[in-house]
Scaffold this motif. Structure first.
Motif, PDB file in Angstrom:
ATOM      1  N   ALA A  29       1.280  -1.114  -0.179  1.00 53.69           N
ATOM      2  CA  ALA A  29      -0.212   0.101  -0.109  1.00 53.69           C
ATOM      3  C   ALA A  29       0.630   1.912  -0.314  1.00 53.69           C
ATOM      4  CB  ALA A  29      -0.714  -0.099   0.577  1.00 53.69           C
ATOM      5  N   SER A  30       2.268   0.906  -0.092  1.00 51.42           N
ATOM      6  CA  SER A  30       2.739   2.350  -0.280  1.00 51.42           C
ATOM      7  C   SER A  30       3.154   2.974  -1.719  1.00 51.42           C
ATOM      8  CB  SER A  30       4.694   2.244   0.284  1.00 51.42           C
ATOM      9  OG  SER A  30       5.730   2.915  -0.060  1.00 51.42           O
ATOM     10  N   CYS A  31       3.241   4.710  -1.550  1.00 50.10           N
ATOM     11  CA  CYS A  31       2.862   5.329  -2.463  1.00 50.10           C
ATOM     12  C   CYS A  31       3.645   5.525  -3.313  1.00 50.10           C
ATOM     13  CB  CYS A  31       2.834   6.868  -1.800  1.00 50.10           C
ATOM     14  SG  CYS A  31       1.468   7.153  -0.966  1.00 50.10           S
ATOM     15  N   ASN A  32       5.468   4.911  -3.059  1.00 52.01           N
ATOM     16  CA  ASN A  32       5.940   4.550  -4.291  1.00 52.01           C
ATOM     17  C   ASN A  32       5.373   3.759  -5.537  1.00 52.01           C
ATOM     18  OD1 ASN A  32       8.564   4.184  -5.236  1.00 52.01           O
ATOM     19  ND2 ASN A  32      10.057   4.251  -3.729  1.00 52.01           N
ATOM     20  N   SER A  33       5.704   3.702  -5.912  1.00 46.67           N
ATOM     21  CA  SER A  33       5.555   2.475  -7.170  1.00 46.67           C
ATOM     22  C   SER A  33       6.578   1.729  -7.074  1.00 46.67           C
ATOM     23  CB  SER A  33       5.097   2.876  -8.717  1.00 46.67           C
ATOM     24  OG  SER A  33       6.876   4.246  -9.380  1.00 46.67           O
ATOM     25  N   LEU A  35       8.613   0.517  -4.898  1.00 41.22           N
ATOM     26  CA  LEU A  35       8.317  -0.641  -3.889  1.00 41.22           C
ATOM     27  C   LEU A  35       7.276  -0.583  -3.605  1.00 41.22           C
ATOM     28  CD1 LEU A  35       9.530  -0.741  -0.549  1.00 41.22           C
ATOM     29  CD2 LEU A  35       8.242   1.257   0.329  1.00 41.22           C
ATOM     30  N   ARG A  36       6.633  -0.706  -4.248  1.00 32.86           N
ATOM     31  CA  ARG A  36       5.233  -1.667  -4.459  1.00 32.86           C
ATOM     32  C   ARG A  36       5.552  -2.433  -5.447  1.00 32.86           C
ATOM     33  NH1 ARG A  36       2.083   3.185  -5.215  1.00 32.86           N
ATOM     34  NH2 ARG A  36       1.834   3.056  -7.223  1.00 32.86           N
ATOM     35  N   SER A  37       6.081  -2.943  -6.257  1.00 33.54           N
ATOM     36  CA  SER A  37       6.328  -3.698  -7.288  1.00 33.54           C
ATOM     37  C   SER A  37       7.398  -4.841  -6.796  1.00 33.54           C
ATOM     38  CB  SER A  37       6.781  -2.592  -8.795  1.00 33.54           C
ATOM     39  OG  SER A  37       7.026  -3.770  -9.908  1.00 33.54           O
ATOM     40  N   CYS A  69      -2.728  -1.849  -3.178  1.00 29.99           N
ATOM     41  CA  CYS A  69      -1.495  -1.787  -4.203  1.00 29.99           C
ATOM     42  C   CYS A  69      -2.470  -1.140  -5.815  1.00 29.99           C
ATOM     43  CB  CYS A  69      -0.763  -2.896  -4.474  1.00 29.99           C
ATOM     44  SG  CYS A  69       0.492  -2.989  -5.691  1.00 29.99           S
ATOM     45  N   LEU A  70      -2.852  -1.782  -6.020  1.00 30.97           N
ATOM     46  CA  LEU A  70      -4.594  -1.831  -7.768  1.00 30.97           C
ATOM     47  C   LEU A  70      -5.192   0.204  -6.753  1.00 30.97           C
ATOM     48  CD1 LEU A  70      -5.519  -2.055 -10.501  1.00 30.97           C
ATOM     49  CD2 LEU A  70      -6.753  -3.888  -9.153  1.00 30.97           C
ATOM     50  N   TRP A  71      -5.150   0.275  -5.538  1.00 29.94           N
ATOM     51  CA  TRP A  71      -5.517   1.794  -5.562  1.00 29.94           C
ATOM     52  C   TRP A  71      -5.048   2.713  -6.166  1.00 29.94           C
ATOM     53  CZ3 TRP A  71     -10.645   3.354  -3.139  1.00 29.94           C
ATOM     54  CH2 TRP A  71     -10.583   4.088  -3.107  1.00 29.94           C
ATOM     55  N   HIS A  72      -3.516   2.569  -5.733  1.00 26.44           N
ATOM     56  CA  HIS A  72      -2.134   4.160  -6.082  1.00 26.44           C
ATOM     57  C   HIS A  72      -2.427   3.317  -7.642  1.00 26.44           C
ATOM     58  CE1 HIS A  72      -2.710   5.024  -2.216  1.00 26.44           C
ATOM     59  NE2 HIS A  72      -1.995   4.283  -1.501  1.00 26.44           N
ATOM     60  N   SER A  73      -2.326   2.311  -8.432  1.00 21.74           N
ATOM     61  CA  SER A  73      -1.899   1.949  -9.908  1.00 21.74           C
ATOM     62  C   SER A  73      -2.666   2.926 -11.079  1.00 21.74           C
ATOM     63  CB  SER A  73      -1.598   0.617 -10.236  1.00 21.74           C
ATOM     64  OG  SER A  73      -2.086   0.348 -12.069  1.00 21.74           O
ATOM     65  N   LYS A  75      -3.133   5.253 -14.512  1.00 26.52           N
ATOM     66  CA  LYS A  75      -3.183   4.632 -16.200  1.00 26.52           C
ATOM     67  C   LYS A  75      -3.257   3.133 -16.405  1.00 26.52           C
ATOM     68  CE  LYS A  75       0.845   8.560 -17.105  1.00 26.52           C
ATOM     69  NZ  LYS A  75       2.461   8.723 -17.337  1.00 26.52           N
ATOM     70  N   MET A  76      -3.816   3.099 -17.679  1.00 27.88           N
ATOM     71  CA  MET A  76      -5.066   2.036 -18.283  1.00 27.88           C
ATOM     72  C   MET A  76      -3.461   0.706 -18.193  1.00 27.88           C
ATOM     73  SD  MET A  76      -8.117   0.907 -17.676  1.00 27.88           S
ATOM     74  CE  MET A  76      -8.318  -0.247 -19.186  1.00 27.88           C
ATOM     75  N   GLN A  77      -2.246   1.236 -18.946  1.00 27.66           N
ATOM     76  CA  GLN A  77      -1.306   0.108 -19.232  1.00 27.66           C
ATOM     77  C   GLN A  77      -0.711  -0.173 -18.187  1.00 27.66           C
ATOM     78  OE1 GLN A  77       1.466   1.580 -21.607  1.00 27.66           O
ATOM     79  NE2 GLN A  77       2.554  -0.221 -21.618  1.00 27.66           N
ATOM     80  N   ASN A  78      -0.685   0.333 -16.985  1.00 32.92           N
ATOM     81  CA  ASN A  78      -0.069   0.077 -15.367  1.00 32.92           C
ATOM     82  C   ASN A  78      -0.972  -0.663 -15.136  1.00 32.92           C
ATOM     83  OD1 ASN A  78       2.248   1.508 -16.247  1.00 32.92           O
ATOM     84  ND2 ASN A  78       1.630   3.041 -14.829  1.00 32.92           N
ATOM     85  N   GLN A  79      -2.319  -0.537 -15.023  1.00 27.36           N
ATOM     86  CA  GLN A  79      -3.968  -1.049 -14.097  1.00 27.36           C
ATOM     87  C   GLN A  79      -3.954  -2.164 -14.539  1.00 27.36           C
ATOM     88  OE1 GLN A  79      -6.625   1.664 -14.645  1.00 27.36           O
ATOM     89  NE2 GLN A  79      -5.680   3.256 -13.095  1.00 27.36           N
ATOM     90  N   VAL A  80      -3.489  -3.039 -16.060  1.00 30.54           N
ATOM     91  CA  VAL A  80      -3.361  -4.024 -16.841  1.00 30.54           C
ATOM     92  C   VAL A  80      -2.424  -4.804 -16.242  1.00 30.54           C
ATOM     93  CG1 VAL A  80      -3.457  -5.144 -18.865  1.00 30.54           C
ATOM     94  CG2 VAL A  80      -5.324  -3.130 -19.045  1.00 30.54           C
TER      95      VAL A  80
END
Length: 568
Positions: A29-33, A35-37, A69-73, A75-80
Motif C-alpha cells: 500500500a506504499s505510495c512509491n511505485s 516499492l510496491r512492485s 496496491c491497485l488503488w494507487h495504480s 494509467k490504464m497500461q499499468n493497471q492492466v
C-alpha cells in the motif's frame, strides 16, 4: 537497432531489511511505485513456494494490501499489467491456498466496495472480470473436475450471492453475474449435464435463497434469459439449415438451453421448501419458458448432436514452414523484395526486385518527389491547338513520323492575346442579346492550359495516351469549358438590365416560407424556439403580476390611512 537490456534495479532499502513473509504486506500500500512492485514480486515468490495454508487474518491483510496496491495504480497500461500479475499469482498457488486466496478476494472486495469512487471503479470492474476468466481457465486446465468446480463455486455462493454478513458490496455480485456468460462462452466447456449443473449451481442457489431483488433480476436477465435467446437462435438456424460452428461458445450455450433439461431443474429448485415465496414465481416462469422451448424442439423433429469436448492443451499449434530462397548474396545497401503478384517468375519461383536503400533526410525526399511530379507533368502527351481569326479552334498537326517515345513529347502552345480576343468577342455577343434566359452559351473548345493536375488526372492522361502506339497520337484531347452568365455578367448603359434573380446577392434572396407569394424578399429574421418564447412569456406574466400585487398593496395601505383619518 538493438535495445539495450535493462539492468535490474537494486532492491529498495526498506525491503532489504524486511523478513520474507507477512512483513512484506504493508509495503503493498506504499505510495512509491517501485516499492510496491518489488514487494509484490517478493510476495509472489513467497506464496508460490509456500506449502502450508495461511491463516484467515493473514489472507485478509494480504488482500487489503493488494487492494490498495491497485488503488494507487494510475494509467490504464499499468493497471492492466498489475491485474495480470495478480491473476498469474492466483494460478501459481497450490490448490488449498488458491481456494483461500479466492475467498479473501471476494470478502475484501465486498468490504471495500462502498468506498470506491467513480474514477477508480473501472479498474476494479476489470479485476472482477479477469478473476472470473482465470477461474474458468483453471477449471479447464483441471479437466472440469466436479469437486474443484463445487469448491470454488461454493465459496462464490456462500460469501457472495447468499452471504449473511452485513457487508454492502452487492455491486461485486452484480458484476460477476453480468460478465459470467461472456467469459464462459470464450473459454468453452464440456456439454454434460453434471458439469452444466455444477457451473450454474451458484445461480440456482442465488435465485433460490437471495433476498436481493436486484440480484434476482440480474440472474434472470443476464443468465437465464440469455440462455433462452441463444437456444431460440440456434433452433431457428437449424430449421433454416444453416451450418453452425461446433466449437462456438454461443452454439454451446444454445445446446445447453435446448438439451440439458433446464426446465426440470428450475422446477425442482422452485418447488423446494427452502425457496423464498417471491423468488418462486420467477423460477416457475423460467421453467415454463424453457419447457416451451424444449417442446418446440421436439415438435420440429430436429436432432441436435452434442459436440465432443477437446481441451485446449490437446490442440497442436500450426507448424510454420520457412520460405527458402536460393539467391546470391545481395550487395551492401540493397534490399531484396519478393513480389508474389508478378506473372513472370524466375526458376526459383520468386521474382526479385532490387531496391536501393534510402539515403537523405525527409525534406530532401519531398523536394525530389516534387521535382519528379513537375517533370511527369511536363512530359505528358497533350495536343497543342491554335485559334483562328473567326474564333474557331484548329488542332495542330502532330509529327508522328518517328515511332520513338521522344517524338510524342512536345510542348503546349499558349497564346494569351488570342484567348483574350476570343473572350471579348464572346462577351460582346452575349451583351448584344436582349434575352437573358439562355444563360449557358454552350460548350466551346478552349486551349489546354498548364493547370495543376492531381493524381487522378495524371492517371487518366497516362491511360488515354499510349506513348508507344501511333493511333493514340492523332486523338484530340481538348478540354471543354462552359460559360455561365451568372458568373460573367458585363452590363453597359445602352443594354437592358439583367433579370432580378441575377441582380440580387445570395444573402438577400428569401428562403423557406419567405418564398411564398406576397412575402417580400429580405434578410431572414431568426426567431427564438418555442420553449424560450414560452419562458419569456412566463417571465413577463410574472413581472406583470408582481406589479399588480404591488399596486394593490399600496392601494390597500392608502385606504387604511384614509379610514383612520376619517375616524379621527
Amino acid at each position: 537497432m538493438k535495445k539495450r537490456s535493462r539492468e535490474p534495479k537494486p532492491l529498495h532499502p526498506a525491503l532489504a531489511s524486511a523478513v520474507v513473509g507477512p512483513a512484506l504486506i504493508k509495503y503493498l500500500a506504499s505510495c512509491n511505485s517501485r516499492l510496491r512492485s518489488q514487494s509484490l514480486h517478493l510476495i509472489h515468490s513467497w506464496l508460490s513456494s509456500e506449502p502450508q495454508l495461511l491463516s484467515e487474518p493473514d489472507i485478509g491483510r494480504l488482500w487489503k494490501g493488494l487492494f490498495y496496491c491497485l488503488w494507487h495504480s494510475d494509467k490504464m497500461q499499468n493497471q492492466v499489467a498489475l491485474i495480470n500479475r495478480l491473476t498469474s499469482l492466483f494460478l501459481s498457488l497450490q490448490p488449498p491456498l488458491s481456494l483461500e486466496f479466492f475467498h479473501g478476494f471476494l470478502v475484501t472486495l465486498r468490504r471495500e466496495w462502498p468506498g470506491i469512487d467513480r474514477l477508480r471503479l473501472d479498474k476494479f470492474y476489470l479485476l472482477i472480470r479477469r478473476f472470473v476468466r482465470v477461474l474458468l481457465e483453471m477449471f479447464r486446465s483441471r479437466g472440469w473436475d466436479l469437486d474443484v468446480v463445487g469448491d470454488y463455486f461454493g465459496i462464490l455462493d456462500k460469501y457472495g450471492f447468499t452471504a449473511e454478513d452485513k457487508l454492502r458490496g452487492n455491486g461485486v455480485n452484480y458484476h460477476v453475474v453480468s460478465v459470467f456468460l461472456e467469459e464462459l462462452r470464450s473459454v468453452g466447456f464440456p456439454v454434460k449435464k453434471e458439469v452444466v449443473y455444477a457451473i450454474f449451481s451458484p445461480f440456482f442457489a442465488g435465485i433460490l435463497k437471495s433476498q436481493d431483488k436486484i440480484l434476482l433480476g440480474k440472474i434472470k436477465s443476464c443468465v437465464f434469459d440469455e440462455l433462452l435467446k441463444m437456444g431460440k437462435d440456434l433452433l431457428a438456424k437449424k430449421k433454416m439449415g444453416v451450418t453452425c460452428d461446433v466449437q462456438d461458445g454461443v452454439m454451446l450455450l444454445g445446446i445447453v438451453a435446448l438439451t440439458m433439461g433446464l426446465s426440470e431443474k428450475l422446477y425442482e429448485v422452485g418447488s423446494g421448501v427452502d425457496c423464498i415465496q417471491g423468488n418462486r414465481k420467477v423460477l416457475l416462469g423460467l421453467h415454463e419458458e424453457f419447457q416451451k422451448l424444449e417442446k418446440e424442439l421436439e415438435s420440429s423433429g430436429i436432432e441436435i448432436a452434442i459436440p465432443e469436448y477437446h481441451a485446449a492443451a490437446d490442440e497442436e499449434p500450426p507448424q510454420l514452414i520457412p520460405m527458402e530462397c536460393h539467391s546470391s548474396t545481395p550487395d551492401e545497401g540493397i534490399q531484396i523484395v519478393v513480389d508474389t503478384n508478378d506473372e513472370h517468375q524466375n526458376e526459383d519461383g520468386f521474382h526479385k526486385k532490387r531496391k536501393k536503400a534510402k539515403t537523405g533526410t525527409k525534406g530532401q525526399d519531398r523536394k525530389n518527389n516534387k521535382k519528379k511530379e513537375i517533370r511527369r507533368h511536363e512530359n505528358t502527351v497533350l495536343e497543342t491547338s491554335s485559334v483562328g481569326k473567326n474564333g474557331d479552334f484548329i488542332s495542330s498537326n502532330l509529327d508522328a513520323a518517328s515511332g520513338d517515345v521522344e517524338s510524342c513529347m512536345y510542348e503546349i502552345k499558349f497564346d494569351e492575346a488570342t484567348t483574350l480576343e476570343l473572350l471579348r468577342r464572346r462577351f460582346g455577343e452575349a451583351n448584344a442579346q436582349s434575352d437573358f434566359k439562355n444563360e449557358d452559351l454552350g460548350s466551346t473548345k478552349t486551349p489546354v492550359s498548364l493547370l495543376k493536375h492531381n493524381k487522378r488526372m495524371r492517371a487518366d492522361a497516362a491511360s488515354e495516351h499510349d506513348i508507344g502506339s501511333e493511333n493514340s497520337v492523332g486523338k484530340s484531347t481538348t478540354k471543354r469549358v462552359r460559360f455561365a452568365m451568372k458568373q460573367n455578367i458585363v452590363w453597359k448603359p445602352e443594354n437592358p438590365l439583367p433579370p432580378e434573380n441575377l441582380r440580387l446577392p445570395p444573402s438577400v434572396t428569401p428562403r423557406g416560407s419567405a418564398l411564398k407569394k406576397g412575402v417580400p424578399p429580405g434578410p431572414v429574421i431568426e426567431k427564438l424556439p418555442l420553449q424560450k418564447r414560452m419562458k419569456n412569456n412566463n417571465k413577463k406574466k410574472k413581472a406583470a403580476q408582481n406589479r399588480l400585487s404591488m399596486v394593490e398593496s399600496s392601494v390597500t395601505r392608502l385606504q387604511k390611512k384614509m379610514r383612520k383619518m376619517m375616524s379621527n
